[in-house]
Design a protein around this motif. Structure first.
Motif, PDB file in Angstrom:
ATOM      1  N   TRP A 194       0.853  -1.192   0.000  1.00 26.55           N
ATOM      2  CA  TRP A 194       0.000   0.000   0.000  1.00 26.55           C
ATOM      3  C   TRP A 194       0.885   1.237   0.000  1.00 26.55           C
ATOM      4  O   TRP A 194       1.658   1.455   0.915  1.00 26.55           O
ATOM      5  CB  TRP A 194      -0.885  -0.019   1.255  1.00 26.55           C
ATOM      6  N   PRO A 308      -7.529   0.306   4.686  1.00 27.75           N
ATOM      7  CA  PRO A 308      -7.251   0.034   3.261  1.00 27.75           C
ATOM      8  C   PRO A 308      -6.013  -0.819   3.021  1.00 27.75           C
ATOM      9  O   PRO A 308      -6.036  -1.737   2.194  1.00 27.75           O
ATOM     10  CB  PRO A 308      -7.091   1.438   2.670  1.00 27.75           C
ATOM     11  N   ALA A 309      -4.927  -0.542   3.733  1.00 27.80           N
ATOM     12  CA  ALA A 309      -3.703  -1.339   3.527  1.00 27.80           C
ATOM     13  C   ALA A 309      -3.940  -2.800   3.897  1.00 27.80           C
ATOM     14  O   ALA A 309      -3.484  -3.717   3.216  1.00 27.80           O
ATOM     15  CB  ALA A 309      -2.556  -0.759   4.348  1.00 27.80           C
ATOM     16  N   TRP A 311      -6.871  -4.440   3.905  1.00 27.95           N
ATOM     17  CA  TRP A 311      -7.748  -5.094   2.917  1.00 27.95           C
ATOM     18  C   TRP A 311      -6.961  -5.475   1.667  1.00 27.95           C
ATOM     19  O   TRP A 311      -7.167  -6.546   1.108  1.00 27.95           O
ATOM     20  CB  TRP A 311      -8.930  -4.185   2.562  1.00 27.95           C
ATOM     21  N   LEU A 312      -6.061  -4.616   1.247  1.00 27.35           N
ATOM     22  CA  LEU A 312      -5.265  -4.902   0.050  1.00 27.35           C
ATOM     23  C   LEU A 312      -4.433  -6.170   0.248  1.00 27.35           C
ATOM     24  O   LEU A 312      -4.393  -7.051  -0.619  1.00 27.35           O
ATOM     25  CB  LEU A 312      -4.355  -3.704  -0.247  1.00 27.35           C
ATOM     26  N   GLU A 313      -3.771  -6.287   1.409  1.00 26.60           N
ATOM     27  CA  GLU A 313      -2.980  -7.495   1.699  1.00 26.60           C
ATOM     28  C   GLU A 313      -3.887  -8.727   1.768  1.00 26.60           C
ATOM     29  O   GLU A 313      -3.532  -9.807   1.285  1.00 26.60           O
ATOM     30  CB  GLU A 313      -2.224  -7.336   3.033  1.00 26.60           C
ATOM     31  N   SER A 316      -4.938 -10.392  -1.419  1.00 29.67           N
ATOM     32  CA  SER A 316      -3.894 -11.193  -2.062  1.00 29.67           C
ATOM     33  C   SER A 316      -3.815 -12.608  -1.477  1.00 29.67           C
ATOM     34  O   SER A 316      -3.148 -13.477  -2.036  1.00 29.67           O
ATOM     35  CB  SER A 316      -2.532 -10.493  -1.932  1.00 29.67           C
ATOM     36  N   VAL A 345     -10.389   1.479  -0.712  1.00 28.91           N
ATOM     37  CA  VAL A 345     -10.099   0.060  -0.960  1.00 28.91           C
ATOM     38  C   VAL A 345     -10.481  -0.292  -2.397  1.00 28.91           C
ATOM     39  O   VAL A 345     -11.564   0.061  -2.865  1.00 28.91           O
ATOM     40  CB  VAL A 345     -10.887  -0.839   0.028  1.00 28.91           C
ATOM     41  N   ASP A 346      -9.601  -1.007  -3.079  1.00 29.03           N
ATOM     42  CA  ASP A 346      -9.858  -1.396  -4.473  1.00 29.03           C
ATOM     43  C   ASP A 346     -10.642  -2.712  -4.500  1.00 29.03           C
ATOM     44  O   ASP A 346     -10.063  -3.797  -4.548  1.00 29.03           O
ATOM     45  CB  ASP A 346      -8.525  -1.545  -5.221  1.00 29.03           C
ATOM     46  N   TYR A 347     -11.973  -2.594  -4.475  1.00 28.65           N
ATOM     47  CA  TYR A 347     -12.817  -3.799  -4.443  1.00 28.65           C
ATOM     48  C   TYR A 347     -12.924  -4.482  -5.804  1.00 28.65           C
ATOM     49  O   TYR A 347     -13.496  -5.570  -5.893  1.00 28.65           O
ATOM     50  CB  TYR A 347     -14.206  -3.458  -3.884  1.00 28.65           C
ATOM     51  N   ARG A 349     -10.694  -5.958  -7.083  1.00 32.37           N
ATOM     52  CA  ARG A 349      -9.904  -7.184  -6.923  1.00 32.37           C
ATOM     53  C   ARG A 349     -10.772  -8.394  -6.573  1.00 32.37           C
ATOM     54  O   ARG A 349     -10.293  -9.522  -6.598  1.00 32.37           O
ATOM     55  CB  ARG A 349      -8.842  -7.000  -5.832  1.00 32.37           C
TER      56      ARG A 349
END
Length: 412
Positions: A194, A308-309, A311-313, A316, A345-347, A349
């Motif tokens: 992030w 957000p950081a 959720w991104l992890e 993955s 958050v980039d949903y 994905r």
């Protein structure tokens, strides 16, 4: 204070006893572990208690926005190779919870302590740590925590001239800025997925240049320091250039990064990387995170993601589509009541996953998913969501109090 084998004054002993009694009463009443209320009572009776409890320990402090509970567990496991450890393993990471944890470790040699970012400078003053691990800083609990640059400044001022060895992630510019005021820093290349909180230079406000894995400020010359430890694939590279395999039961790249920082901390206390990394394999789940549980004849994997950081992890880690995903978001006091972070958050994905939405703020999340063009269904509760899920292991991602609700519901 005297450095004898028993640092506790009669008043301190009374404070410890009273704190334990209150904690026990809280547990008996079914109000959780009691560690926070017990610690508060103890500190009221003896405001210096945390310093007294820490003075016979070799203390490690761990602070970050994400990963501090897991990293604290990994470090504690590694240091057990060198002696008994006391730790706030369940994540009560403000002064009261920390005091409570240390009060329970009379025979310990090491204190491995997770610290909330806002309290790091004060806890460092009280506990005189030998080592402080700084992993990352990103936006979290927008209504409670200071803006990230202010937190970094707080760390930088609070740790200036510290005698502790600072083990710091050189891939996070905010962490580097915070650690740079300390005379003794061990830099770890642990990575940073992030990056949205570190596009401007924390030193001068200039625009950060980010070629590949490197970063630097084109205006003031603030730049990524050269690491002595690094995560490389499935290995930790130590300062001598040796590569040590990482064997974890915990999933994902983020936990390999946590293990790399933990190995660097263990080395400060003389535990070699091979021994440290072998011991970290013992950690299967951390306060229920990553647990796979049986519920309504289905396998559910419980994943915590608070900002957000995180959720991104977490995205993955999850099984590939079409694995079903349940998302649960609350906005109670412990979560932060502002849910505007959902828009960071980039949903996209989650495209291809059947998505089911629950939690106090399920409608906030539903609006966000709609804008991200995701297919989802809003459900009343976990039971209904699980019944609607297609076959396969279900990935359940929740923020803090939503995660606690889920654990209670599945009996974990």
């Amino acid at each position: 204070m005297a450095g004898n084998s028993d640092p506790l004054t009669p008043r301190a002993k009374l404070a410890v006893t009273a704190g334990k009694a209150v904690a026990a009463a809280s547990r008996a009443a079914g109000r959780g572990s009691g560690s926070v209320i017990g610690g508060r009572v103890a500190l009221k009776l003896d405001p210096d208690l945390l310093a007294r409890l820490a003075q016979n320990l070799d203390v490690v402090l761990v602070s970050a926005t994400n990963g501090k509970t897991t990293t604290t567990r990994l470090i504690a496991e590694a240091l057990r190779a060198a002696g008994p450890v006391v730790s706030n393993a369940l994540g009560a990471n403000m002064p009261a919870g920390i005091t409570s944890a240390l009060a329970g470790g009379s025979d310990a040699k090491f204190g491995v302590i997770e610290v909330d970012e806002k309290y790091l400078a004060g806890v460092a003053r009280d506990t005189d740590p030998k080592c402080i691990a700084l992993l990352n800083l990103s936006r979290d609990q927008l209504d409670r925590a200071a803006e990230t640059r202010m937190l970094a400044e707080n760390w930088r001022e609070g740790l200036a001239g510290s005698k502790a060895v600072i083990v710091a992630n050189c891939d996070d510019p905010l962490v580097v800025w915070a650690a740079s005021s300390s005379p003794n820093v061990v830099w770890v290349a642990a990575g940073q997925m992030w990056k949205d909180d570190a596009w401007s230079c924390p030193s001068c406000g200039g625009v950060m240049q980010r070629p590949g894995d490197d970063w630097f400020c084109g205006e003031c010359g603030f730049r990524r320091p050269t690491p002595t430890w690094a995560l490389s694939g499935d290995h930790v590279l130590d300062p001598h250039g040796s590569a040590w395999p990482i064997h974890l039961q915990l999933p994902g790249r983020a936990n390999k990064a946590n293990a790399t920082s933990s190995a660097a901390v263990a080395a400060v206390f003389g535990v070699p990387p091979q021994v440290a990394l072998e011991r970290m394999y013992q950690v299967q789940a951390v306060a229920g995170r990553y647990d796979v549980v049986q519920f309504q004849n289905r396998d559910l994997r419980l994943l915590l993601a608070k900002n957000p950081a995180g959720w991104l992890e977490t995205f993955s880690l999850i099984d590939p589509p079409p694995a079903p995903v349940i998302l649960s978001v609350n906005a109670r006091g412990a979560d932060g009541t502002d849910t505007s972070w959902l828009w960071d958050v980039d949903y996209t994905r989650l495209t291809g996953h059947p998505i089911f939405v629950i939690g106090d703020r399920k409608l906030d999340l539903a609006v966000r998913l709609e804008v991200a063009n995701q297919h989802f269904q809003v459900c009343d509760n976990l039971d209904q969501a699980v019944q609607m899920c297609p076959p396969g292991r279900i990935e359940v991602i929740a923020n803090y109090t939503a995660f606690q609700d889920l654990r209670r519901r599945v009996g974990n």
